[in-house]
Structures are given as C-alpha cells and as structure tokens.
Write an enzyme that holds these catalytic residues in place. Structure first.
Site, PDB file in Angstrom:
ATOM      1  N   GLU A 154       0.848  -1.192   0.000  1.00  9.29           N
ATOM      2  CA  GLU A 154       0.000   0.000   0.000  1.00  9.29           C
ATOM      3  C   GLU A 154       0.889   1.249   0.000  1.00  9.29           C
ATOM      4  OE1 GLU A 154      -2.654  -0.925   3.261  1.00  9.29           O
ATOM      5  OE2 GLU A 154      -3.570  -2.562   2.149  1.00  9.29           O
TER       6      GLU A 154
ATOM      7  N   GLU B 203      -8.833   3.984   4.742  1.00 10.37           N
ATOM      8  CA  GLU B 203      -8.490   3.435   3.425  1.00 10.37           C
ATOM      9  C   GLU B 203      -8.324   4.634   2.500  1.00 10.37           C
ATOM     10  OE1 GLU B 203      -7.993   0.315   2.350  1.00 10.37           O
ATOM     11  OE2 GLU B 203      -8.855  -0.955   3.914  1.00 10.37           O
TER      12      GLU B 203
ATOM     13  N   HIS C 142      -4.268   2.564   5.505  1.00  7.81           N
ATOM     14  CA  HIS C 142      -4.305   1.530   4.461  1.00  7.81           C
ATOM     15  C   HIS C 142      -4.762   2.147   3.138  1.00  7.81           C
ATOM     16  CE1 HIS C 142      -3.967  -2.108   7.082  1.00  7.81           C
ATOM     17  NE2 HIS C 142      -4.233  -1.192   7.988  1.00  7.81           N
TER      18      HIS C 142
HETATM   19 ZN   LIG Z   1      -4.308  -2.641   4.038  1.00  7.73          ZN
END
Ligand SMILES: [Zn+2]
Ligand SMILES: *[C@@H]1O[C@H](CO)[C@@H](O)[C@H](O)[C@H]1NC(C)=O
Ligand SMILES: *[C@@H]1O[C@H](CO)[C@@H](O)[C@H](O)[C@H]1NC(C)=O
Ligand SMILES: *[C@@H]1O[C@H](CO)[C@@H](O)[C@H](O)[C@H]1NC(C)=O
Length: 430
Positions: A184, A386, A308
């Site tokens: 990531e 995210e 993330h």
């Molecule tokens: Zn992740």
C-alpha cells in the site's frame, strides 16, 4: 562491456514482474449487499486480491491469479456481479507504473529540489533517511525510537513528537501507524507528511500544545522492501515458522494477526493466502511492536489511526461481526468530522469518503485487525483509513505519482481534525 551492463540491467528490470505473467485485474461493481459479501468471500476462497475496495454501487478492483481465472469468471457470472477487465497484462502495466515513479524522481533531480517521501512513492531508505534527519534536526521536539527489529532484522522506527518531551500528562496522545500492508505504497507518504506538518511546518500550534504524537510510518519494513525489490503486490510480513507450508509461503497478514477474535472471520489459516492470520495471535514481531506501543501509552491515547489503501473509507470497530461498541456515537461523529476535513481538501475526481463500522461499509467481516485491537484494550477512538485510489482513472496499480502529495495533504487534514475533535469528546467525558 557497457552494452552488456545495459542489457543485463534491462533484463533484470523485466524479470522483476515476471511472476505476474498471466495475472489479470478486474473492475467489480456489486449491486447488492449479498454480491458484496460474495466478493469478500472470494478473498479467502479463490485468493482474490481486493486492491480497490468496492462498495454497493461503487466500483472496486481485484487481482486474479492465473490458476483461479476461470473460477473467478464463473463466480461473477453465476452471481451476476457486474465485472469488466481492468488490465489484461498486469506485468506490462507494472512496468509502466515503475516508469512513472522513475520519471517523477528525475523531475525532482532536474529541478534540484530535494524529493521528500511525500512527493512520490519512495523506498524504505528514503523514509528512514527522512525521519532520522528530522530527529537529528529537531532534538527538542522529536525522538526517534526503534521499537524492535522486524523478522528479517530491519529496525522498526517510530517518531515521538512532543513540545514537552511526553512529560505533560494532561496532553492527549495520538498514534498513527502505517504500512502493515506492504504494497500500500500511498500510505507512508501520508504518514511522513504528518511528521512534516507537525515538525517542519506547524500551522496549527494547538496540535503540539494539546497533543503528543506517535507516528510509525512503516510497521512492516520487510514486506515493504520486498514489495519494491521482488513482488509488487506483496502484502504480508516476511516471517516463516517451523511448518513446511510457511517455508514455502512466508508471511502473515498483519492486519489479521492482532489478538481480537483472532482467526475467526475474513481470514485464512492457509499460509499461502493473502489473508493468513498467522500461527497464533501476535505471532508477528511487527504487530507485537504496535501492541507494545499502544499498551505503553494507553492511559493517554485518545486516537489511533492505522493507514491503508485503497477505498476512500474511514472504518471503525467492530470488524468481525459488525456490532457497535459502546462508544459508537463518538466513533461515528469523529469519523465524520475527519472525513469532512479530508473532503474539503480533496479533488473532484477523487471518490467521496464513506464513514462507518468496518463490516457494514466493507460488506464482510475481518478479525484480528489493528483498529479493533486498539479499541478493545481501551483506546476510545480507533480507525482504519483506506486512502483513495481513483477508480476508473486508476490505470495501473497506484495513483499517478503526481497525486501522492495531494493524498498526503488531504489525509493530514483528517488526522488533525480527528485529534482536535477526539480531545473535545474525550475531555467532556472526564
Ligand atoms: Zn491494508
Ligand atoms: C537524506 O535526507 C537529507 C536530509 O533530510 C536529504 O538532504 C538527502 O537528500 C536525503 N538523501 C536521500 C538519498 O534520500
Ligand atoms: C505550510 O503549510 C501551509 C498549509 O498547510 C501551506 O499553505 C504553506 O505553503 C506551507 N509552508 C511551507 C514553507 O511549506
Ligand atoms: C500541559 O498541557 C495542557 C494542555 O493539554 C496545558 O493547558 C498546560 O498548560 C500544560 N502544562 C504545562 C506545565 O505546560
């Protein structure tokens, strides 16, 4: 001689993504909650790799390994889940991705401005060089701590940032942890930009007057390094244990390895899958280090954020069954405040952030996650961010490097707003 060097370097570069020959990536747009849940289940069933998280009626993107292509297509057709090809040739596209990053490095070199780790996708050395440099230059404000060594022996470093050397006990502590998932790559820029805004360009003095900060830019340095040198899509740690399967398939999904309903849902006990939760909870030194920091500062920690990508989401507990914690109201209001702050700074072509309980937003459960663990031991506000990936605009597997700084800047707005709001509601409780 020179010719051969060029040729062999070239072959090396090509060989790098060879393992992704035959892989394909697909857009998926589940129309119902049931379809979303089905997609989620393919993560452990067909080792489908969810690269951009879909939601109901919002397109996501998944990676499919050659040996599961037919089964994947069959599943999509049978379930009636709308899907379309994203990249037929994953390997070739990764080469284009590499070129973009290199072009960005070159751009900075030619301008003779120093490229910061939030200006591009950067290697581990560049991140540590930056954090070491910050700690050396601002000794009264910043302490670099090595929490321990990774499985392969790399230092896991975090910065403690405080205008009062962590001595003023009426300050709240905010912790930002990043890069437990190796591939990531948009995540360490966001973490290092937070450091930059607290140390090199503090525009809001309250953030140091009322808070102490712990920022851990790369909690999984082995995996991160490996994702640069060997396998672009490496997600896990790089550990092995005595079992022969683990020798064959190293690594554990750190975000399934925390001791919170460990190994129950949305995880696999097969070491050869991407969501392998480990041989036991906290089998990984990388998650134990995060655990130890949380425990050391628990009495003053008000907010924990694990970074993330991708998905444009702010998620909160509980992830294993979708139930809400007694602090759900606080979690939701601070979550919304953070999302609004991000949105204000965001670009029109970026997806809007969605805030909610992680199971309800993602559509399927996951156990052993860092955010849930932090909340379970008593951190009042704990979130997974995210970060955004542009959906249709995302041709390769990362945002164009020209967007890295944008993501870092807008994410910081969310973190800063979260810190302030967290203090308000946690204080009100006292
Ligand atoms: Zn992740
Ligand atoms: C290391 O950091 C220093 C100071 O932050 C910077 O001037 C230098 O260019 C960096 N070197 C690398 C290789 O990133
Ligand atoms: C400091 O940050 C502010 C707001 O984030 C920005 O407008 C300003 O240009 C930055 N200053 C420097 C010197 O980077
Ligand atoms: C400690 O921090 C609080 C803010 O959280 C501040 O009001 C107070 O003045 C600080 N105490 C000292 C001794 O600096």
């Amino acid at each position: 001689m020179k010719f051969w060097m060029v040729v062999s370097l070239f072959t090396l570069a090509l060989a790098k993504h060879e393992r992704y020959a035959g892989w394909r990536s697909y857009y998926v747009t589940p129309a119902t909650k049931e379809q979303l849940a089905t997609l989620g289940s393919l993560e452990s069933k067909l080792d489908v790799d969810i690269f951009v998280r879909p939601r109901v009626d919002r397109e996501g993107m998944v990676l499919v390994k050659p040996q599961y292509l037919n089964e994947f297509i069959t599943a999509m057709e049978e379930e009636g889940i709308p899907y379309s090809l994203h990249t037929e040739d994953v390997k070739a596209r990764l080469e284009v991705d590499d070129e973009q990053i290199e072009a960005r490095h070159t751009e900075f070199r030619s301008k003779s401005t120093t490229e910061k780790p939030y200006d591009n996708y950067v290697r581990l050395e560049a991140i540590y060089n930056y954090t070491d440099g910050i700690a050396a230059k601002y000794p009264n404000l910043v302490t670099s701590v090595t929490g321990g060594n990774s499985f392969e022996g790399r230092p896991i470093k975090y910065l403690k940032i405080s205008s009062s050397n962590f001595q003023n006990r009426s300050k709240s502590i905010i912790m930002v942890e990043a890069t437990i998932h190796a591939r990531e790559w948009i995540v360490p820029p966001a973490a290092t930009y937070a450091i930059h805004k607290l140390v090199e360009n503090l525009t809001d003095p309250e953030l140091l007057e009322n808070f102490d900060w712990i920022i851990l830019p790369v909690s999984n340095p082995d995996g991160y390094q490996y994702s640069h040198t060997n396998e672009r899509f490496w997600r896990k740690t790089r550990s092995t244990d005595q079992s022969s399967l683990s020798q064959l398939c190293p690594g554990v999904d750190g975000n399934r390895n925390y001791d919170i309903h460990w190994s129950t849902v949305g995880t696999s006990n097969n070491p050869c899958t991407e969501t392998y939760g480990g041989s036991k909870a906290f089998s990984e030194v990388e998650t134990r280090i995060v655990r130890d920091i949380l425990n050391e500062y628990l009495d003053r920690l008000t907010l924990f954020i694990t970074l993330h990508s991708y998905g444009s989401m702010i998620l909160y507990p509980w992830g294993h069954d979708g139930s809400l914690s007694p602090n759900a109201f606080g979690l939701h209001t601070v979550g919304v405040t953070m999302a609004e702050a991000i949105q204000k700074k965001s670009l029109p072509n970026f997806p809007t952030y969605k805030v909610g309980n992680s199971l309800l937003v993602i559509g399927y459960g996951a156990s052993g996650a860092g955010e849930d663990y932090a909340h379970s031991i008593g951190v009042p506000l704990a979130y997974t961010y995210e970060l955004p990936g542009l959906s249709r605009g995302l041709q390769g597997f990362h945002l164009d490097p020209k967007y890295v700084r944008q993501v870092a800047e807008e994410t910081w707005e969310g973190i800063a707003a979260g810190a302030k709001h967290a203090r308000e509601i946690v204080n009100r409780k006292l």
